[in-house]
Design an enzyme around this catalytic site. Structure first.
Site, PDB file in Angstrom:
ATOM      1  N   ASP A  10       0.870  -1.178   0.000  1.00  0.00           N
ATOM      2  CA  ASP A  10       0.000   0.000   0.000  1.00  0.00           C
ATOM      3  C   ASP A  10       0.902   1.221   0.000  1.00  0.00           C
ATOM      4  O   ASP A  10       2.105   1.127   0.256  1.00  0.00           O
ATOM      5  CB  ASP A  10      -0.892  -0.011   1.251  1.00  0.00           C
ATOM      6  CG  ASP A  10      -1.789   1.226   1.321  1.00  0.00           C
ATOM      7  OD1 ASP A  10      -2.472   1.511   0.326  1.00  0.00           O
ATOM      8  OD2 ASP A  10      -1.788   1.918   2.343  1.00  0.00           O
ATOM      9  N   TYR A  42      -0.483   8.350  -2.680  1.00  0.00           N
ATOM     10  CA  TYR A  42      -0.554   8.013  -4.096  1.00  0.00           C
ATOM     11  C   TYR A  42      -1.783   8.680  -4.738  1.00  0.00           C
ATOM     12  O   TYR A  42      -1.833   8.873  -5.945  1.00  0.00           O
ATOM     13  CB  TYR A  42      -0.694   6.495  -4.287  1.00  0.00           C
ATOM     14  CG  TYR A  42       0.547   5.660  -4.055  1.00  0.00           C
ATOM     15  CD1 TYR A  42       1.713   6.206  -3.518  1.00  0.00           C
ATOM     16  CD2 TYR A  42       0.546   4.308  -4.380  1.00  0.00           C
ATOM     17  CE1 TYR A  42       2.835   5.410  -3.304  1.00  0.00           C
ATOM     18  CE2 TYR A  42       1.663   3.514  -4.180  1.00  0.00           C
ATOM     19  CZ  TYR A  42       2.803   4.062  -3.638  1.00  0.00           C
ATOM     20  OH  TYR A  42       3.909   3.269  -3.436  1.00  0.00           O
ATOM     21  N   CYS A  73      -3.763  -0.891  -2.078  1.00  0.00           N
ATOM     22  CA  CYS A  73      -4.058   0.525  -2.329  1.00  0.00           C
ATOM     23  C   CYS A  73      -5.010   0.647  -3.532  1.00  0.00           C
ATOM     24  O   CYS A  73      -4.711   0.123  -4.609  1.00  0.00           O
ATOM     25  CB  CYS A  73      -2.743   1.233  -2.628  1.00  0.00           C
ATOM     26  SG  CYS A  73      -2.921   2.957  -3.043  1.00  0.00           S
ATOM     27  N   ASN A  74      -6.123   1.313  -3.320  1.00  0.00           N
ATOM     28  CA  ASN A  74      -7.090   1.472  -4.419  1.00  0.00           C
ATOM     29  C   ASN A  74      -6.487   2.242  -5.583  1.00  0.00           C
ATOM     30  O   ASN A  74      -6.710   1.910  -6.746  1.00  0.00           O
ATOM     31  CB  ASN A  74      -8.334   2.207  -3.922  1.00  0.00           C
ATOM     32  CG  ASN A  74      -9.211   1.350  -3.045  1.00  0.00           C
ATOM     33  OD1 ASN A  74     -10.261   0.893  -3.451  1.00  0.00           O
ATOM     34  ND2 ASN A  74      -8.759   1.089  -1.822  1.00  0.00           N
ATOM     35  N   GLU A 152      -6.326   9.398   9.633  1.00  0.00           N
ATOM     36  CA  GLU A 152      -4.988   9.282  10.229  1.00  0.00           C
ATOM     37  C   GLU A 152      -4.854  10.147  11.479  1.00  0.00           C
ATOM     38  O   GLU A 152      -4.018   9.875  12.342  1.00  0.00           O
ATOM     39  CB  GLU A 152      -3.913   9.608   9.184  1.00  0.00           C
ATOM     40  CG  GLU A 152      -3.901   8.534   8.107  1.00  0.00           C
ATOM     41  CD  GLU A 152      -2.642   8.458   7.279  1.00  0.00           C
ATOM     42  OE1 GLU A 152      -1.691   9.207   7.546  1.00  0.00           O
ATOM     43  OE2 GLU A 152      -2.627   7.626   6.355  1.00  0.00           O
ATOM     44  N   CYS A 184     -11.347   3.186  -0.895  1.00  0.00           N
ATOM     45  CA  CYS A 184     -10.050   3.672  -0.403  1.00  0.00           C
ATOM     46  C   CYS A 184      -9.743   2.898   0.871  1.00  0.00           C
ATOM     47  O   CYS A 184     -10.653   2.597   1.658  1.00  0.00           O
ATOM     48  CB  CYS A 184     -10.127   5.167  -0.111  1.00  0.00           C
ATOM     49  SG  CYS A 184      -8.631   5.828   0.670  1.00  0.00           S
TER      50      CYS A 184
HETATM   51  N1  DGL Z   1      -4.062   3.861  -0.014  1.00  0.00           N
HETATM   52  C1  DGL Z   1      -4.692   4.918  -0.793  1.00  0.00           C
HETATM   53  C2  DGL Z   1      -5.892   4.340  -1.545  1.00  0.00           C
HETATM   54  O1  DGL Z   1      -6.512   3.381  -1.153  1.00  0.00           O
HETATM   55  C3  DGL Z   1      -5.099   6.098   0.073  1.00  0.00           C
HETATM   56  C4  DGL Z   1      -3.933   6.930   0.572  1.00  0.00           C
HETATM   57  C5  DGL Z   1      -3.154   7.553  -0.569  1.00  0.00           C
HETATM   58  O2  DGL Z   1      -3.647   8.516  -1.206  1.00  0.00           O
HETATM   59  O3  DGL Z   1      -2.047   7.102  -0.826  1.00  0.00           O
HETATM   60  O4  DGL Z   1      -6.242   4.869  -2.589  1.00  0.00           O
END
Ligand code: DGL
Length: 268
Positions: A10, A42, A73-74, A152, A184
């Site tokens: 992730d 990301y 990670c989505n 967070e 997410c």
């Molecule tokens: N892990 C990211 C997602 O699921 C969320 C945090 C990020 O923006 O990196 O898209």
């Protein structure tokens, strides 16, 4: 190969929601988790950059002989999974298709909402996946960029979060979606606040749970499930700020979260 660990990556802490569900579904398996905390988020970055990071993250996991790579990670799933599938010799799953399949199975009205980072929503990955399953499904999407920092900061039950929820989800509620994909890693922790706003008639789809079922399905189909582990090991790696990961990550994974080791990837 059966003895090898499951690899999960992730952009940072959030993928621990997915790891938690994987450990629940496959309690005997060893796991290796990589959180790319030096390069998080990301969700605001370009397709090219996220795809490159995803390749490096998956390469690190392959260095630990994982038998499957899970892009928790989505945003990385939306931008990088096809590339990973082409290049890796082990199975790869992201979180988008499992989440979309779960939503398509649940919706009755055919009106599905999707929330995620800017990148995930811009990619239209959930929309494409839902329409590939059923072209008649209407998809309503909203980016919710404030949700990740709110989670967070631990503001799960707080007026500031309720305000952000009503601001971001007001449009989807007005459209009358009966199913909402939490697209997410962080959003499962906001289930309470989201449910309160959307009401009991909207089903919330947790991609983390759907992904854990997919990992179980893939490993069973390929006869790669470990049979008899009594004492599975869970290793954690980050690219920066191990203290913050250990501290904030407990809200995502629980007290079994061991201190992570810091590693260097690419230019991170
Ligand atoms: N892990 C990211 C997602 O699921 C969320 C945090 C990020 O923006 O990196 O898209």
């Amino acid at each position: 190969m059966k003895e090898n660990p499951i690899g999960v990556f992730d952009s940072g802490i959030g993928g621990l929601t997915v790891l938690k569900e994987i450990v629940r579904a496959l309690p005997g398996e060893d796991t290796v988790y990589l959180g790319d905390t030096a390069r998080v988020p990301y969700g605001t970055k370009s397709r090219e950059t996220v795809a490159r990071y995803a390749t490096e993250d998956a390469g690190f996991l392959r260095g630990h002989n994982v038998k499957i790579v899970v892009a928790a990670c989505n945003t990385a799933s939306a931008f990088g999974v096809d590339e990973l599938r082409k290049n890796l010799s082990v199975p790869v799953t992201g979180v988008i298709t499992p989440g979309a399949e779960a939503a398509a199975a649940v919706t009755k009205s055919g009106k599905v909402g999707v929330i995620g980072t800017e990148g995930t929503i811009r990619s239209k990955a959930y929309s494409k996946a839902l329409k590939a399953i059923d072209a008649g499904i209407q998809v309503f999407e909203a980016a919710c960029p404030l949700f990740v920092p709110l989670v967070e900061e631990g503001l799960l039950d707080d007026p500031i979060t309720d305000l952000a929820v009503s601001r971001y989800l007001g449009g989807l509620k007005a459209e009358g979606v009966d199913t909402l994909v939490l697209g997410c890693t962080h959003y499962p922790l906001l289930k309470g606040a989201i449910k309160k706003f959307m009401g009991p008639s909207t089903a919330l789809i947790d991609s983390a749970e759907a992904t854990a079922s997919e990992v179980l399905r893939i490993l069973s189909e390929k006869d790669l499930c470990r049979k008899d582990s009594q004492n599975p090991s869970h290793k954690f790696f980050v690219t920066d700020s191990p203290e913050r990961f250990a501290q904030v990550g407990r809200a995502f994974f629980g007290d079994r979260l061991d201190s992570p080791e810091t590693v260097r990837l690419g230019c991170a």
